[in-house]
Design a protein around this motif. Structure first.
Motif, mmCIF file in Angstrom:
data_model
loop_
_atom_site.group_PDB
_atom_site.id
_atom_site.type_symbol
_atom_site.label_atom_id
_atom_site.label_comp_id
_atom_site.label_asym_id
_atom_site.label_seq_id
_atom_site.Cartn_x
_atom_site.Cartn_y
_atom_site.Cartn_z
ATOM 1 N N CYS A 1 -21.091 28.352 -71.475
ATOM 2 C CA CYS A 1 -19.740 28.495 -70.886
ATOM 3 C C CYS A 1 -18.788 27.470 -71.491
ATOM 4 C CB CYS A 1 -19.791 28.342 -69.371
ATOM 5 S SG CYS A 1 -20.151 26.665 -68.807
ATOM 6 N N GLU B 1 -14.338 27.240 -63.467
ATOM 7 C CA GLU B 1 -14.495 26.846 -62.067
ATOM 8 C C GLU B 1 -15.977 26.630 -61.752
ATOM 9 O OE1 GLU B 1 -13.760 29.140 -58.019
ATOM 10 O OE2 GLU B 1 -11.871 28.518 -58.936
ATOM 11 N N PHE B 2 -16.262 25.550 -61.042
ATOM 12 C CA PHE B 2 -17.645 25.224 -60.671
ATOM 13 C C PHE B 2 -17.768 25.209 -59.148
ATOM 14 C CE2 PHE B 2 -16.753 23.414 -64.767
ATOM 15 C CZ PHE B 2 -17.891 23.686 -65.519
ATOM 16 N N THR B 3 -18.900 25.700 -58.632
ATOM 17 C CA THR B 3 -19.076 25.758 -57.169
ATOM 18 C C THR B 3 -19.169 24.365 -56.560
ATOM 19 O OG1 THR B 3 -21.436 25.980 -57.554
ATOM 20 C CG2 THR B 3 -20.213 28.010 -57.083
ATOM 21 N N ILE C 1 -23.325 18.088 -62.139
ATOM 22 C CA ILE C 1 -23.798 18.735 -63.382
ATOM 23 C C ILE C 1 -24.966 17.932 -63.946
ATOM 24 C CG2 ILE C 1 -23.121 19.382 -65.744
ATOM 25 C CD1 ILE C 1 -20.206 19.536 -64.814
ATOM 26 N N LYS D 1 -24.243 28.306 -64.821
ATOM 27 C CA LYS D 1 -23.448 27.878 -65.982
ATOM 28 C C LYS D 1 -24.214 26.859 -66.836
ATOM 29 C CE LYS D 1 -18.653 28.550 -64.717
ATOM 30 N NZ LYS D 1 -18.697 29.282 -63.450
ATOM 31 N N LYS E 1 -15.647 22.977 -54.477
ATOM 32 C CA LYS E 1 -15.264 23.611 -55.763
ATOM 33 C C LYS E 1 -14.466 22.644 -56.623
ATOM 34 C CE LYS E 1 -14.871 28.448 -54.657
ATOM 35 N NZ LYS E 1 -13.942 29.271 -53.915
ATOM 36 N N THR F 1 -12.451 22.452 -60.743
ATOM 37 C CA THR F 1 -12.151 23.166 -61.987
ATOM 38 C C THR F 1 -11.999 22.155 -63.119
ATOM 39 O OG1 THR F 1 -9.803 23.111 -61.466
ATOM 40 C CG2 THR F 1 -10.965 25.120 -60.907
ATOM 41 N N ALA G 1 -15.483 16.069 -62.204
ATOM 42 C CA ALA G 1 -16.884 16.445 -61.990
ATOM 43 C C ALA G 1 -17.724 15.265 -62.475
ATOM 44 C CB ALA G 1 -17.237 17.707 -62.769
ATOM 45 N N GLY H 1 -24.062 22.348 -60.021
ATOM 46 C CA GLY H 1 -22.956 23.262 -60.316
ATOM 47 C C GLY H 1 -23.038 23.810 -61.732
ATOM 48 N N ALA H 2 -23.756 23.095 -62.613
ATOM 49 C CA ALA H 2 -23.950 23.519 -64.005
ATOM 50 C C ALA H 2 -24.981 22.590 -64.635
ATOM 51 C CB ALA H 2 -22.634 23.428 -64.786
#
Ligand code: RRO
Length: 301
Positions: free
Chosen positions: A119, A12-14, A18, A93, A5, A7, A258, A40-41
């Protein structure tokens, strides 16, 4: 096992992987496929106020350790993109990437992306080869700050700014984003580049100039993230030449919370997101890190 995870401000992203803007993101279905593949997005293709065909071919070349593109911001325009956003957000997301020539255009686009369910917004202040856009607005700290201030005051979702490496004042631009109230910076977009065909004695790309991406630019991106980490306190998202978990860890240890993946998808397909996250998990277990946060920026210590 340590958690993947991460942030970015209040989001918050799992996991920290990305999809970068510009690859597999012109349609809702392709973005959904990337989200299904473990990202995650995803970040959308950069979208403008009106439909744009982009540059004519040739606009994409493979070079040693990378690619050069001069796509020229092809996109269907913000209103037609609504259905693509809606299709993708069912799966996860989506960050809406937008480009404009003025603060007013960015405000209009950001408001629509927020309505479509994004988001966060990623301001494209860094396309290296689009007249009137990208680096032409993104290399002046005052213009950057004005755009960020205007967009921040018009929407509720977080605002990220994607920065260019084609400048010697990257830290000043990062500070302009932070001072304007921006929630995060994304570094880096592609590097200005050219290929000449000796037999024809001419540049190959129809636009002559393009942007270099892929493995070749990873050390430039890592250095950019490292410099930004020393200059600003808002979160950084690293991107540029990531094709395996070690590349991603370099960005994280330089200061990225990220990371985004683009060009590597040409070789590995969307499965690369799960593969890289698996590699990071194993690394964390082996070296005793219990979170992504515990690795962010540790190369500075
Ligand atoms: O569409 C493009 O030509 C493009 C964009 Br918007 C960008 O931000 N970076 C890039 O290398 N190409």
């Amino acid at each position: 096992m340590g958690s993947l995870k991460t942030t970015i401000g209040k989001l918050e992203f799992t996991n920290p992987s990305i999809l970068a803007s510009g690859i597999m993101d012109e349609t809702g279905l392709s973005m959904a496929r990337v989200l299904d593949s473990g990202a995650g997005a995803v970040v959308s293709k950069s979208i403008g106020t009106k439909a744009n065909l982009g540059h004519v071919n040739p606009c994409f070349l493979e070079v040693t350790s990378g690619y050069i593109n001069s796509m020229g911001l092809p996109n269907p325009g913000i209103d037609a993109y609504k259905k693509e956003m809606e299709m993708a957000i069912i799966k996860g997301k989506v960050i809406g990437s937008i480009y404009g020539a003025s603060a007013q255009e960015f405000v209009e686009l950001a408001g629509k992306m927020e309505d479509f369910g994004a988001c966060a917004i990623e301001l494209n202040l860094s396309c290296p080869h689009a007249k009137g856009y990208g680096i032409e607005v993104g290399t002046d700290p005052k213009i950057v700050k004005d755009i960020v201030v205007a967009v921040k005051s018009s929407i509720k979702i977080p605002v990220w700014a994607k920065l260019t490496p084609n400048t010697h004042i990257l830290s000043d631009i990062g500070r302009a984003v932070e001072n304007g109230g921006g929630d995060a910076v994304v570094a880096i977009n592609t590097l200005k580049a050219m290929v000449i065909e000796p037999e024809f004695a001419k540049p190959v790309l129809s636009n002559k100039i393009g942007g270099l991406s892929g493995n070749a630019i990873k050390p430039v991106g890592v250095r950019a993230v490292y410099d930004l980490r020393e200059s600003i306190s808002i979160p950084i998202i690293g991107t540029g030449g990531i094709s395996n978990y070690r590349d991603a860890l370099e960005y994280i240890m330089a200061g990225a919370s990220a990371f985004q993946i683009g060009s590597a998808i040409f070789n590995d397909g969307p499965e690369i997101f799960r593969k890289i996250c698996g590699g990071i998990s194993k690394f964390m277990k082996r070296y005793g890190y219990d979170s992504i946060e515990s690795m962010v920026g540790i190369a500075h210590e």
